[in-house]
Scaffold this motif. Structure first.
Motif, PDB file in Angstrom:
ATOM      1  N   VAL A  78       0.604  -1.113   0.373  1.00  0.00           N
ATOM      2  CA  VAL A  78       0.018   0.301  -0.187  1.00  0.00           C
ATOM      3  C   VAL A  78       0.952   1.577   0.112  1.00  0.00           C
ATOM      4  CG1 VAL A  78      -1.929   1.198   1.548  1.00  0.00           C
ATOM      5  CG2 VAL A  78      -1.809  -1.116   0.901  1.00  0.00           C
ATOM      6  N   GLN A  79       0.422   1.619  -0.867  1.00  0.00           N
ATOM      7  CA  GLN A  79       1.841   3.090  -0.996  1.00  0.00           C
ATOM      8  C   GLN A  79       0.688   4.902  -0.622  1.00  0.00           C
ATOM      9  OE1 GLN A  79       3.267   3.849  -5.202  1.00  0.00           O
ATOM     10  NE2 GLN A  79       3.899   1.802  -4.963  1.00  0.00           N
ATOM     11  N   ARG A  80       1.234   5.451   0.075  1.00  0.00           N
ATOM     12  CA  ARG A  80       0.820   6.139   1.041  1.00  0.00           C
ATOM     13  C   ARG A  80       1.183   8.079   0.321  1.00  0.00           C
ATOM     14  NH1 ARG A  80      -3.414   4.554   4.478  1.00  0.00           N
ATOM     15  NH2 ARG A  80      -3.533   2.601   5.153  1.00  0.00           N
ATOM     16  N   ASP A  81       0.423   8.584   0.271  1.00  0.00           N
ATOM     17  CA  ASP A  81       0.610  10.145   0.460  1.00  0.00           C
ATOM     18  C   ASP A  81       1.610  10.375   1.497  1.00  0.00           C
ATOM     19  OD1 ASP A  81       0.368  13.198   0.685  1.00  0.00           O
ATOM     20  OD2 ASP A  81       0.130  13.035  -1.438  1.00  0.00           O
ATOM     21  N   PRO A  82       2.632  10.963   1.850  1.00  0.00           N
ATOM     22  CA  PRO A  82       3.384  11.119   2.933  1.00  0.00           C
ATOM     23  C   PRO A  82       2.751  12.243   3.795  1.00  0.00           C
ATOM     24  CG  PRO A  82       4.735  11.738   0.814  1.00  0.00           C
ATOM     25  CD  PRO A  82       3.519  11.112   0.164  1.00  0.00           C
ATOM     26  N   VAL A  83       1.690  12.799   3.224  1.00  0.00           N
ATOM     27  CA  VAL A  83       1.434  14.032   3.802  1.00  0.00           C
ATOM     28  C   VAL A  83       0.214  13.512   4.428  1.00  0.00           C
ATOM     29  CG1 VAL A  83       0.882  16.573   3.734  1.00  0.00           C
ATOM     30  CG2 VAL A  83       3.019  16.167   3.014  1.00  0.00           C
ATOM     31  N   LYS A  84      -0.610  13.768   3.700  1.00  0.00           N
ATOM     32  CA  LYS A  84      -2.373  13.543   3.517  1.00  0.00           C
ATOM     33  C   LYS A  84      -2.268  11.481   4.422  1.00  0.00           C
ATOM     34  CE  LYS A  84      -3.522  16.489  -0.316  1.00  0.00           C
ATOM     35  NZ  LYS A  84      -4.176  15.965  -1.989  1.00  0.00           N
ATOM     36  N   LEU A  85      -1.380  11.255   4.045  1.00  0.00           N
ATOM     37  CA  LEU A  85      -1.923   9.611   3.973  1.00  0.00           C
ATOM     38  C   LEU A  85      -2.602   8.715   3.744  1.00  0.00           C
ATOM     39  CD1 LEU A  85      -0.489   9.897   7.979  1.00  0.00           C
ATOM     40  CD2 LEU A  85       0.555   9.117   5.998  1.00  0.00           C
ATOM     41  N   SER A  86      -3.078   9.777   2.142  1.00  0.00           N
ATOM     42  CA  SER A  86      -4.457   8.865   1.648  1.00  0.00           C
ATOM     43  C   SER A  86      -3.326   8.162   0.931  1.00  0.00           C
ATOM     44  CB  SER A  86      -5.013   9.689   0.862  1.00  0.00           C
ATOM     45  OG  SER A  86      -3.708  10.982   0.042  1.00  0.00           O
ATOM     46  N   ILE A  87      -4.029   6.719   0.696  1.00  0.00           N
ATOM     47  CA  ILE A  87      -3.958   5.698  -0.737  1.00  0.00           C
ATOM     48  C   ILE A  87      -3.262   6.375  -2.172  1.00  0.00           C
ATOM     49  CG2 ILE A  87      -4.118   3.234  -0.947  1.00  0.00           C
ATOM     50  CD1 ILE A  87      -5.229   2.491   1.299  1.00  0.00           C
TER      51      ILE A  87
END
Length: 220
Positions: A78-87
């Motif tokens: 699972v790759q997440r946005d480093p700021v928003k933590l969205s996928i």
């Protein structure tokens, strides 16, 4: 772990711009692959994926319906946005029901180490995840280490883990430390101050910030 159902659509447009448009439309771009299967780009609905992750974690077992083709898969990355933590992206690995596979499983400390707290110390976790080998249906969402009986003198290792059935640890030594107890800076400072007092290096008034005269003949 029970497999959860999810519908996916193949044939998505590739590229960062296309992926952003997919996410804006409430879908998550991803890919499915396996030992004897070429990687196939796909997308899934975010609300459905969110429910699966909430129930099964990042190693959830998924019955993936890909354009009508039923595939038993494991959420493998699972790759997440480093700021928003969205996928941003998700990988599905095609697996065989009874064939063990190696995956990383999160490690969580559980309980309150009262004996450690009474000594002015805290418990520090040394590893956030461990590699395990298990059949897909037996892969746990997390491994739990009980720290209730932990003391300041004894570290907890992988031997203190209560592993689920059919789950084996790999790529780790039996004496690998998972949790240690360390005194806080405040506790260490207080111990140093008390030791100096016992040694007669300064009197009570000086120790409290006063202007008491130093002991005659005292050494620095």
């Amino acid at each position: 772990m029970q497999a959860q159902s999810l519908t996916a659509t193949s044939g998505r447009e590739l590229g960062s711009g296309a992926s952003r448009r997919l996410r804006a439309a409430g879908r998550v771009p991803g890919v499915v692959y396996g030992k004897e299967r070429e990687a196939t780009p796909l997308s899934v609905e975010w609300p459905s994926l969110r429910a699966i992750l909430a129930n099964g974690g990042t190693n959830a077992l998924v019955n993936l319906d890909l354009d009508g083709e039923e595939l038993l898969t494991l959420i493998y990355d699972v790759q997440r946005d480093p700021v928003k933590l969205s996928i941003n992206h998700i990988d599905f690995l095609v697996v065989a029901a009874g064939q063990p596979i190696q995956v990383a499983v999160p490690l969580r400390l559980d309980g309150v180490a009262e004996q450690v707290g009474r000594r002015g110390a805290v418990v520090e976790q040394q590893l956030n995840e461990l590699q395990v080998l298990a059949p897909p249906s037996a892969i746990p969402s997390e491994l739990v280490l009980d720290i209730t009986e932990m003391t300041l003198e004894v570290n907890l290792t992988v031997q203190d883990l209560d592993l689920p059935e059919r789950v084996e640890l790999v790529d780790v030594d039996d004496d690998q430390i998972l949790a240690v107890a360390k005194k806080t800076r405040a506790t260490l400072a207080l111990e140093r101050e008390n030791a100096r007092k016992e040694a007669g290096e300064f009197d009570e008034e000086e120790g409290e910030g006063g202007e008491g005269a130093p002991d005659e003949g005292g050494e620095e």
